[in-house]
Design a protein around this motif. Structure first.
Motif, PDB file in Angstrom:
ATOM      1  N   LEU A 118      11.475   1.805   9.969  1.00 28.24           N
ATOM      2  CA  LEU A 118      10.372   3.569  10.436  1.00 28.24           C
ATOM      3  C   LEU A 118      11.645   4.566  10.114  1.00 28.24           C
ATOM      4  O   LEU A 118      10.967   5.310  10.021  1.00 28.24           O
ATOM      5  CB  LEU A 118      11.039   2.939  12.125  1.00 28.24           C
ATOM      6  N   HIS A 119      12.207   4.158   9.391  1.00 30.77           N
ATOM      7  CA  HIS A 119      13.215   5.358   9.393  1.00 30.77           C
ATOM      8  C   HIS A 119      12.661   6.592   7.985  1.00 30.77           C
ATOM      9  O   HIS A 119      12.011   5.747   7.794  1.00 30.77           O
ATOM     10  CB  HIS A 119      15.087   4.802   8.107  1.00 30.77           C
ATOM     11  N   ALA A 120      13.475   7.237   8.312  1.00 29.48           N
ATOM     12  CA  ALA A 120      12.869   8.963   7.404  1.00 29.48           C
ATOM     13  C   ALA A 120      11.424   9.342   8.499  1.00 29.48           C
ATOM     14  O   ALA A 120      10.025   9.086   7.709  1.00 29.48           O
ATOM     15  CB  ALA A 120      12.502   8.924   5.902  1.00 29.48           C
ATOM     16  N   ASN A 121      10.434   8.845   9.197  1.00 30.95           N
ATOM     17  CA  ASN A 121       9.795   9.335  10.348  1.00 30.95           C
ATOM     18  C   ASN A 121      10.601  10.906  11.151  1.00 30.95           C
ATOM     19  O   ASN A 121      12.141   9.954  11.755  1.00 30.95           O
ATOM     20  CB  ASN A 121       9.206   7.895  11.162  1.00 30.95           C
TER      21      ASN A 121
ATOM     22  N   LEU B 194       0.758  -1.086   0.444  1.00 34.74           N
ATOM     23  CA  LEU B 194       0.267   0.265  -0.090  1.00 34.74           C
ATOM     24  C   LEU B 194       0.818   1.146   0.210  1.00 34.74           C
ATOM     25  O   LEU B 194       0.272   2.069   0.363  1.00 34.74           O
ATOM     26  CB  LEU B 194      -1.040   0.176   0.963  1.00 34.74           C
ATOM     27  N   ASN B 195       2.152   1.115  -0.780  1.00 33.03           N
ATOM     28  CA  ASN B 195       3.382   2.325  -0.298  1.00 33.03           C
ATOM     29  C   ASN B 195       3.199   3.515  -1.395  1.00 33.03           C
ATOM     30  O   ASN B 195       1.990   2.932  -2.089  1.00 33.03           O
ATOM     31  CB  ASN B 195       4.578   1.253  -0.623  1.00 33.03           C
ATOM     32  N   SER B 196       4.190   4.126  -1.442  1.00 34.94           N
ATOM     33  CA  SER B 196       3.682   6.025  -1.646  1.00 34.94           C
ATOM     34  C   SER B 196       1.608   5.988  -2.444  1.00 34.94           C
ATOM     35  O   SER B 196       1.565   6.336  -3.792  1.00 34.94           O
ATOM     36  CB  SER B 196       4.253   5.354  -3.272  1.00 34.94           C
ATOM     37  N   ASN B 197       0.562   6.754  -1.435  1.00 34.35           N
ATOM     38  CA  ASN B 197      -0.648   6.677  -1.760  1.00 34.35           C
ATOM     39  C   ASN B 197      -0.752   7.749  -0.758  1.00 34.35           C
ATOM     40  O   ASN B 197       0.609   8.417  -0.140  1.00 34.35           O
ATOM     41  CB  ASN B 197      -1.395   5.892  -1.303  1.00 34.35           C
ATOM     42  N   GLY B 198      -1.805   8.507  -0.262  1.00 33.94           N
ATOM     43  CA  GLY B 198      -1.384   9.556   0.023  1.00 33.94           C
ATOM     44  C   GLY B 198      -2.724   8.670   1.477  1.00 33.94           C
ATOM     45  O   GLY B 198      -3.220   9.599   2.717  1.00 33.94           O
ATOM     46  N   ILE B 199      -2.085   8.089   2.277  1.00 36.91           N
ATOM     47  CA  ILE B 199      -3.081   6.928   3.710  1.00 36.91           C
ATOM     48  C   ILE B 199      -2.690   7.667   4.838  1.00 36.91           C
ATOM     49  O   ILE B 199      -2.145   7.548   4.612  1.00 36.91           O
ATOM     50  CB  ILE B 199      -2.521   5.238   3.597  1.00 36.91           C
ATOM     51  N   GLU B 200      -3.795   8.055   5.624  1.00 37.95           N
ATOM     52  CA  GLU B 200      -4.094   8.790   6.833  1.00 37.95           C
ATOM     53  C   GLU B 200      -4.164   7.692   7.894  1.00 37.95           C
ATOM     54  O   GLU B 200      -3.868   8.180   8.903  1.00 37.95           O
ATOM     55  CB  GLU B 200      -4.782   9.994   6.891  1.00 37.95           C
ATOM     56  N   SER B 201      -4.655   6.829   6.757  1.00 42.39           N
ATOM     57  CA  SER B 201      -5.604   6.220   8.682  1.00 42.39           C
ATOM     58  C   SER B 201      -5.304   4.857   7.845  1.00 42.39           C
ATOM     59  O   SER B 201      -6.014   4.848   6.179  1.00 42.39           O
ATOM     60  CB  SER B 201      -7.199   6.125   9.074  1.00 42.39           C
ATOM     61  N   VAL B 202      -5.440   3.897   9.017  1.00 44.78           N
ATOM     62  CA  VAL B 202      -5.217   1.673   8.057  1.00 44.78           C
ATOM     63  C   VAL B 202      -6.651   1.236   9.312  1.00 44.78           C
ATOM     64  O   VAL B 202      -6.447   0.496   8.946  1.00 44.78           O
ATOM     65  CB  VAL B 202      -4.681   1.167   8.017  1.00 44.78           C
TER      66      VAL B 202
ATOM     67  N   ASN C  96       7.114   8.117   6.948  1.00 43.00           N
ATOM     68  CA  ASN C  96       5.815   8.461   7.012  1.00 43.00           C
ATOM     69  C   ASN C  96       5.694  10.028   8.425  1.00 43.00           C
ATOM     70  O   ASN C  96       6.688  10.529   8.008  1.00 43.00           O
ATOM     71  CB  ASN C  96       4.525   7.390   7.754  1.00 43.00           C
ATOM     72  N   ARG C  97       5.074   9.868   9.102  1.00 42.15           N
ATOM     73  CA  ARG C  97       5.009  11.523   9.243  1.00 42.15           C
ATOM     74  C   ARG C  97       4.371  10.605  11.332  1.00 42.15           C
ATOM     75  O   ARG C  97       4.101  11.818  11.830  1.00 42.15           O
ATOM     76  CB  ARG C  97       3.689  12.410   9.697  1.00 42.15           C
ATOM     77  N   ILE C  98       5.248   9.754  11.515  1.00 41.65           N
ATOM     78  CA  ILE C  98       5.297   9.082  13.358  1.00 41.65           C
ATOM     79  C   ILE C  98       6.064   9.877  14.155  1.00 41.65           C
ATOM     80  O   ILE C  98       7.306   9.893  13.818  1.00 41.65           O
ATOM     81  CB  ILE C  98       5.693   8.085  13.207  1.00 41.65           C
ATOM     82  N   GLU C  99       5.099  10.475  14.695  1.00 42.42           N
ATOM     83  CA  GLU C  99       6.171  11.668  15.856  1.00 42.42           C
ATOM     84  C   GLU C  99       6.805  10.350  17.493  1.00 42.42           C
ATOM     85  O   GLU C  99       7.822  11.051  18.245  1.00 42.42           O
ATOM     86  CB  GLU C  99       5.785  12.770  16.077  1.00 42.42           C
ATOM     87  N   ASP C 100       5.913  10.077  17.735  1.00 35.36           N
ATOM     88  CA  ASP C 100       5.795   9.137  19.550  1.00 35.36           C
ATOM     89  C   ASP C 100       6.603   8.386  19.321  1.00 35.36           C
ATOM     90  O   ASP C 100       6.284   6.903  18.765  1.00 35.36           O
ATOM     91  CB  ASP C 100       4.534   9.511  20.075  1.00 35.36           C
TER      92      ASP C 100
ATOM     93  N   ASP D  12       3.178  -3.574   3.820  1.00 37.54           N
ATOM     94  CA  ASP D  12       4.053  -1.964   3.419  1.00 37.54           C
ATOM     95  C   ASP D  12       3.635  -0.886   3.290  1.00 37.54           C
ATOM     96  O   ASP D  12       2.845  -0.891   2.153  1.00 37.54           O
ATOM     97  CB  ASP D  12       4.878  -2.639   1.894  1.00 37.54           C
ATOM     98  N   LEU D  13       3.559  -0.346   3.889  1.00 35.13           N
ATOM     99  CA  LEU D  13       3.107   0.675   4.293  1.00 35.13           C
ATOM    100  C   LEU D  13       3.993   1.949   3.957  1.00 35.13           C
ATOM    101  O   LEU D  13       3.507   3.381   4.535  1.00 35.13           O
ATOM    102  CB  LEU D  13       1.819   1.162   5.772  1.00 35.13           C
ATOM    103  N   SER D  14       4.491   2.262   3.592  1.00 32.80           N
ATOM    104  CA  SER D  14       5.837   3.123   3.300  1.00 32.80           C
ATOM    105  C   SER D  14       5.142   4.233   2.453  1.00 32.80           C
ATOM    106  O   SER D  14       4.761   4.027   1.490  1.00 32.80           O
ATOM    107  CB  SER D  14       6.849   2.256   2.807  1.00 32.80           C
ATOM    108  N   HIS D  15       6.205   5.296   2.638  1.00 33.57           N
ATOM    109  CA  HIS D  15       5.629   6.849   1.714  1.00 33.57           C
ATOM    110  C   HIS D  15       4.412   7.443   1.881  1.00 33.57           C
ATOM    111  O   HIS D  15       2.957   7.297   0.755  1.00 33.57           O
ATOM    112  CB  HIS D  15       6.116   6.343   0.581  1.00 33.57           C
ATOM    113  N   ASN D  16       3.651   6.641   3.156  1.00 34.15           N
ATOM    114  CA  ASN D  16       2.400   7.622   3.333  1.00 34.15           C
ATOM    115  C   ASN D  16       1.705   8.566   4.473  1.00 34.15           C
ATOM    116  O   ASN D  16       2.946   9.010   4.685  1.00 34.15           O
ATOM    117  CB  ASN D  16       1.154   6.512   3.421  1.00 34.15           C
ATOM    118  N   CYS D  17       0.501   9.063   4.943  1.00 33.67           N
ATOM    119  CA  CYS D  17       0.840  10.190   6.085  1.00 33.67           C
ATOM    120  C   CYS D  17       0.489   9.869   7.405  1.00 33.67           C
ATOM    121  O   CYS D  17      -0.376  10.041   8.084  1.00 33.67           O
ATOM    122  CB  CYS D  17      -0.718  11.217   4.969  1.00 33.67           C
ATOM    123  N   LEU D  18       0.490   8.057   7.624  1.00 40.89           N
ATOM    124  CA  LEU D  18       0.473   8.049   9.340  1.00 40.89           C
ATOM    125  C   LEU D  18       1.243   9.044  10.585  1.00 40.89           C
ATOM    126  O   LEU D  18       2.641   9.373   9.987  1.00 40.89           O
ATOM    127  CB  LEU D  18       0.550   6.439   9.123  1.00 40.89           C
TER     128      LEU D  18
END
Length: 228
Positions: A169-172, A91-99, A147-151, A120-126
């Motif tokens: 998890l890199h690039a978060n 599911l990579n490289s979409n604009g997914i915010e929620s699964v 993605n945008r994982i901060e915690d 594969d959920l890489s390159h999304n907006c989670l």
């Protein structure tokens, strides 16, 4: 040291006599798609590829056909009910915010949803690590990079996936936090690969030591607080 040039990452060792390791990201992606996974019947079957489809909601993907398998005339293997006989989902490289609806999505599409071993959920907006991933106890490979994982504490839940071997998890934003690597490895000890890098014995021992120091201290503090 990594240097990006012409679609490749060049890694140089501190030892001058070492040759650089060249990683072509496009080539790796193509090889991954061709290699495929092993489905529940023991036959090679490629992951179902919904990557790069510019879709932000899983529900919208049900009306779409997955991307075709590279260099294949037969297409995806399906059972008599028309469901995919595969253990992988891209599911990579979409604009997914929620699964949140991922379990229902997988049940709708896959012949054996409980056997899903690669997501594969890489390159999304989670912004968080989805709790629904725990619905797949046989998950072995999980891509969440870019993605945008901060915690960083979100990683702790992945320790419940006892079969998880490979995690990215890199690039978060969490990657920038102090102790990121050992934090992840300490909380998910089943990993043998983190961020596409194999885990060494020394790193594993350091992660175990780190875990004892950090979580041992927290446990002691809770015990001290109970005395008052």
């Amino acid at each position: 040291v990594f240097i990006y040039k012409n679609g490749c990452y060049f890694r140089f060792s501190n030892i001058l006599v070492s040759r650089p390791l060249i990683i072509n990201l496009n080539r790796i992606a193509a090889m991954t798609e061709r290699k495929g996974r092993i489905d529940c019947h023991g036959e090679t079957s490629p992951p179902v590829n919904y990557g790069f489809m510019e879709i932000s909601k899983l529900e919208d993907m049900l009306d779409q056909e997955p991307r075709p398998i590279p260099n294949s005339k037969k297409g995806y293997k399906k059972d008599k009910n028309g469901k995919f006989m595969s253990n992988g989902l891209l599911l990579n490289s979409n604009g997914i915010e929620s699964v949140a609806s991922l379990p229902e999505f997988v049940t709708e599409l896959f012949a054996s949803p409980s056997n899903l071993s690669w997501i594969d959920l890489s390159h999304n907006c989670l912004t968080t690590i989805p709790d629904v991933l725990l619905s797949f106890p046989n998950l072995q490979i999980l891509n969440l990079h870019s993605n945008r994982i901060e915690d960083l504490q979100q990683v702790e839940k992945l320790g419940q996936l006892r079969q998880l071997k490979k995690l990215s998890l890199h690039a978060n934003p969490i990657e920038k936090q102090k102790g990121y690597f050992y934090f992840v490895l300490g909380l998910v000890p089943t990993l043998n690969t983190l961020d596409f890098s194999g885990i060494t014995k020394g790193e594993r021992k350091s992660a175990e030591t780190w875990k004892k120091m950090v979580f041992g201290t927290k446990k002691k503090r809770r015990s001290d607080d109970d005395d008052y």
